[in-house]
Design an enzyme around this catalytic site. Structure first.
Site, PDB file in Angstrom:
ATOM      1  N   SER A 139       4.693  32.545  58.759  1.00  0.00           N
ATOM      2  CA  SER A 139       5.556  33.153  57.767  1.00  0.00           C
ATOM      3  C   SER A 139       6.986  32.917  58.244  1.00  0.00           C
ATOM      4  O   SER A 139       7.370  33.399  59.303  1.00  0.00           O
ATOM      5  CB  SER A 139       5.241  34.652  57.707  1.00  0.00           C
ATOM      6  OG  SER A 139       6.156  35.314  56.865  1.00  0.00           O
ATOM      7  N   LYS A 164       4.337  29.582  54.942  1.00  0.00           N
ATOM      8  CA  LYS A 164       4.755  30.569  53.932  1.00  0.00           C
ATOM      9  C   LYS A 164       6.260  30.758  54.035  1.00  0.00           C
ATOM     10  O   LYS A 164       6.784  31.068  55.104  1.00  0.00           O
ATOM     11  CB  LYS A 164       3.997  31.866  54.197  1.00  0.00           C
ATOM     12  CG  LYS A 164       4.603  33.150  53.667  1.00  0.00           C
ATOM     13  CD  LYS A 164       3.575  34.284  53.767  1.00  0.00           C
ATOM     14  CE  LYS A 164       4.196  35.606  54.141  1.00  0.00           C
ATOM     15  NZ  LYS A 164       3.176  36.669  54.302  1.00  0.00           N
ATOM     16  N   LEU A 165       6.927  30.541  52.923  1.00  0.00           N
ATOM     17  CA  LEU A 165       8.384  30.688  52.875  1.00  0.00           C
ATOM     18  C   LEU A 165       8.736  32.027  52.246  1.00  0.00           C
ATOM     19  O   LEU A 165       8.262  32.340  51.152  1.00  0.00           O
ATOM     20  CB  LEU A 165       9.001  29.577  52.014  1.00  0.00           C
ATOM     21  CG  LEU A 165       8.695  28.126  52.395  1.00  0.00           C
ATOM     22  CD1 LEU A 165       9.216  27.183  51.302  1.00  0.00           C
ATOM     23  CD2 LEU A 165       9.353  27.794  53.739  1.00  0.00           C
ATOM     24  N   LYS A 166       9.553  32.803  52.925  1.00  0.00           N
ATOM     25  CA  LYS A 166      10.064  34.013  52.307  1.00  0.00           C
ATOM     26  C   LYS A 166      11.120  33.594  51.286  1.00  0.00           C
ATOM     27  O   LYS A 166      11.976  32.732  51.581  1.00  0.00           O
ATOM     28  CB  LYS A 166      10.682  34.926  53.366  1.00  0.00           C
ATOM     29  CG  LYS A 166       9.649  35.516  54.310  1.00  0.00           C
ATOM     30  CD  LYS A 166       8.788  36.559  53.619  1.00  0.00           C
ATOM     31  CE  LYS A 166       7.877  37.264  54.611  1.00  0.00           C
ATOM     32  NZ  LYS A 166       7.089  38.351  53.969  1.00  0.00           N
ATOM     33  N   ASP A 191       6.511  34.105  49.595  1.00  0.00           N
ATOM     34  CA  ASP A 191       6.330  35.561  49.605  1.00  0.00           C
ATOM     35  C   ASP A 191       7.655  36.189  49.197  1.00  0.00           C
ATOM     36  O   ASP A 191       8.665  36.024  49.888  1.00  0.00           O
ATOM     37  CB  ASP A 191       5.914  36.042  51.001  1.00  0.00           C
ATOM     38  CG  ASP A 191       5.571  37.529  51.032  1.00  0.00           C
ATOM     39  OD1 ASP A 191       5.726  38.205  49.991  1.00  0.00           O
ATOM     40  OD2 ASP A 191       5.145  38.010  52.106  1.00  0.00           O
ATOM     41  N   GLU A 216       3.040  35.135  46.717  1.00  0.00           N
ATOM     42  CA  GLU A 216       2.682  36.455  47.248  1.00  0.00           C
ATOM     43  C   GLU A 216       3.650  37.535  46.759  1.00  0.00           C
ATOM     44  O   GLU A 216       4.870  37.379  46.881  1.00  0.00           O
ATOM     45  CB  GLU A 216       2.687  36.368  48.787  1.00  0.00           C
ATOM     46  CG  GLU A 216       2.293  37.639  49.502  1.00  0.00           C
ATOM     47  CD  GLU A 216       2.188  37.430  51.023  1.00  0.00           C
ATOM     48  OE1 GLU A 216       2.108  36.263  51.482  1.00  0.00           O
ATOM     49  OE2 GLU A 216       2.197  38.442  51.748  1.00  0.00           O
ATOM     50  N   ASP A 241      -0.082  41.760  48.106  1.00  0.00           N
ATOM     51  CA  ASP A 241       0.085  42.315  49.447  1.00  0.00           C
ATOM     52  C   ASP A 241       0.404  43.809  49.299  1.00  0.00           C
ATOM     53  O   ASP A 241      -0.513  44.653  49.312  1.00  0.00           O
ATOM     54  CB  ASP A 241       1.190  41.537  50.186  1.00  0.00           C
ATOM     55  CG  ASP A 241       1.559  42.099  51.563  1.00  0.00           C
ATOM     56  OD1 ASP A 241       1.065  43.172  51.941  1.00  0.00           O
ATOM     57  OD2 ASP A 241       2.378  41.476  52.286  1.00  0.00           O
ATOM     58  N   LYS A 265      -4.062  43.565  55.166  1.00  0.00           N
ATOM     59  CA  LYS A 265      -3.460  43.994  56.439  1.00  0.00           C
ATOM     60  C   LYS A 265      -4.168  45.283  56.805  1.00  0.00           C
ATOM     61  O   LYS A 265      -4.030  46.292  56.084  1.00  0.00           O
ATOM     62  CB  LYS A 265      -1.963  44.247  56.277  1.00  0.00           C
ATOM     63  CG  LYS A 265      -1.142  42.988  56.005  1.00  0.00           C
ATOM     64  CD  LYS A 265       0.329  43.303  55.796  1.00  0.00           C
ATOM     65  CE  LYS A 265       1.094  42.018  55.475  1.00  0.00           C
ATOM     66  NZ  LYS A 265       2.462  42.281  54.997  1.00  0.00           N
ATOM     67  N   GLY A 293       0.228  39.884  58.314  1.00  0.00           N
ATOM     68  CA  GLY A 293       0.771  40.410  59.561  1.00  0.00           C
ATOM     69  C   GLY A 293       2.030  41.195  59.295  1.00  0.00           C
ATOM     70  O   GLY A 293       2.621  41.105  58.208  1.00  0.00           O
ATOM     71  N   LEU A 295       4.498  41.363  61.974  1.00  0.00           N
ATOM     72  CA  LEU A 295       5.185  41.059  63.236  1.00  0.00           C
ATOM     73  C   LEU A 295       4.608  41.902  64.371  1.00  0.00           C
ATOM     74  O   LEU A 295       5.357  42.385  65.241  1.00  0.00           O
ATOM     75  CB  LEU A 295       6.698  41.306  63.138  1.00  0.00           C
ATOM     76  CG  LEU A 295       7.444  40.795  61.904  1.00  0.00           C
ATOM     77  CD1 LEU A 295       8.938  41.083  62.050  1.00  0.00           C
ATOM     78  CD2 LEU A 295       7.234  39.306  61.685  1.00  0.00           C
TER      79      LEU A 295
END
Ligand code: OSB
Ligand code: MG
Length: 371
Positions: A139, A164-166, A191, A216, A241, A265, A293, A295
């Site tokens: 991520s 995965k790109l924020k 996301d 996401e 999510d 999660k 996740g 972090l």
């Protein structure tokens, strides 16, 4: 073999770890990871869990303040000195209390670890997992586009199975243009952490052009009605999510067509029992799941990896190498991927990692003991 496990005592810490680099998402920038850590003790055995709450309610409503309060005032007084046969029994005891999934997850996950250690089994085996290693992606937090291109290149090079790109409002299509131009074949997702609304529908429809595995949580954290409208308008699968905090919500969201992929999660949904229920519902709907996740440091990361060994976790998870986030972890073992594969920690039964008490002591902002 004991018929029940008595929780003799508990230790609750608030831990603060610096992040190697700031992690920016649509809702803000994180420079440190602050989280509750719970240790449950029975005889000479210890079970561990990390909470996924954060300082401020910017992901979901729970915070470290509310989690610690619920643990201190409600959950720990209810369980310390009591005996439980199984994690399901413990989960049932906490179920009547409304919400507070992140706090409940701490207790339930620590008990799973304790139970597995008493039984001498890896956690994965008790959860019903079949794999001994899992596929993972990364991520990537928001940066300037050239810096993100470097990040993508580095992680593709390291063999991560999905990038995965924020994204956020104003930082989406140009980013996707740049990444897709340079990496036409990589498994790519975005996301949004709730950055958009249905008013952005024309923009979101343009995401379909980039061949994303899924988008996401594009819309509000508590709204699967609008997600259902969006999913009908998109070719790209929507992955939920923030919206999924229980199996009941998952069942309704899938029945409404609010998404076609689910990010599980364990810390967000109240623990492994509920995570497993969500996994099973998704399997019944033929909806792929993957392990998200927050972090996590080594304790939470280890739990996530064990959970990811269940059969329905058919897409790469976010449980990448701990060294991407932390210079030093609170566990002795290094949780590192190789070629996009994370081995299941197996330094012993349970979650298979060992607490580094010296470092833990150094990074604990508070310590409270119960029993
Ligand atoms: O939405 O998945 C998310 C981190 C903090 C809060 C929310 C999210 C994330 C991540 C990080 O995407 C995943 C990781 O642990 O590497
Ligand atoms: Mg997310």
């Amino acid at each position: 073999m004991p018929s029940a496990i008595t929780i003799d005592s508990a230790e609750l810490r608030l831990v603060e770890l610096p992040l190697l680099t700031p992690f920016k998402i649509a809702t803000g920038t994180q420079t440190r990871k602050v989280f509750p850590l719970l240790i449950l003790r029975s005889g000479g055995v210890e079970g561990y869990a990390e909470g996924v709450s954060d300082v401020l309610p910017d992901y979901l409503p729970e915070t470290n303040v509310t989690s610690m309060l619920m643990l201190r005032e409600v959950f720990l007084p209810q369980i310390v000195g009591q005996s439980f046969d199984t994690p399901w029994q413990l989960e049932r005891l906490m179920r009547p209390w409304r919400d507070h999934q992140m706090a409940k997850a701490c207790v339930e996950m620590a008990f799973w670890d304790l139970w597995a250690k008493v039984l001498g089994q890896p956690l994965r085996a008790l959860l019903g997992g079949t794999k001994t290693e899992v596929e993972v992606g990364v991520s990537l937090g928001i940066k300037e586009i050239p810096a993100t291109l470097n990040d993508v290149a580095a992680h593709v090079q390291q063999g991560y199975r999905r990038i995965k790109l924020k994204v956020m409002r104003g930082h989406d299509l140009r980013l996707l243009d740049a990444v897709r131009a340079r990496f036409p074949d990589v498994h790519l997702t975005v996301d949004a952490n709730c950055a958009y609304t249905l008013a952005d529908l024309p923009l979101l429809r343009r995401f379909d052009a980039y061949g994303l595995d899924y988008v996401e949580q594009p819309l509000a954290w508590n709204d699967y009605v609008d997600h259902a409208v969006l999913q009908r308008a998109l070719a790209t699968p929507v992955c939920l999510d923030e919206c999924i905090r229980s199996s009941a919500e998952c069942r309704k969201a899938l029945a409404m067509g609010a998404g076609q992929v689910v990010n599980i999660k364990v810390g967000r949904v109240g623990g492994h029992v509920e995570a497993r229920r969500i996994h099973d519902i998704c399997q019944a709907w033929d909806v792929p799941v993957w392990c998200g996740g927050m972090l996590e440091a080594g304790i939470g990361r280890a739990h996530n990896i064990h959970l990811s060994t269940l059969e329905g976790f058919s897409k790469p998870g976010d449980t990448s190498s701990a060294s991407r986030y932390f210079e030093r972890d609170i566990v002795v073992e290094r949780l590192e991927t190789e070629n996009g594969i994370m081995p299941v920690p197996s330094a012993g039964p349970g979650i298979g990692v060992t607490l580094d008490y010296d470092y833990l002591e150094a990074v604990s902002a508070s310590v409270e003991r119960f029993g």
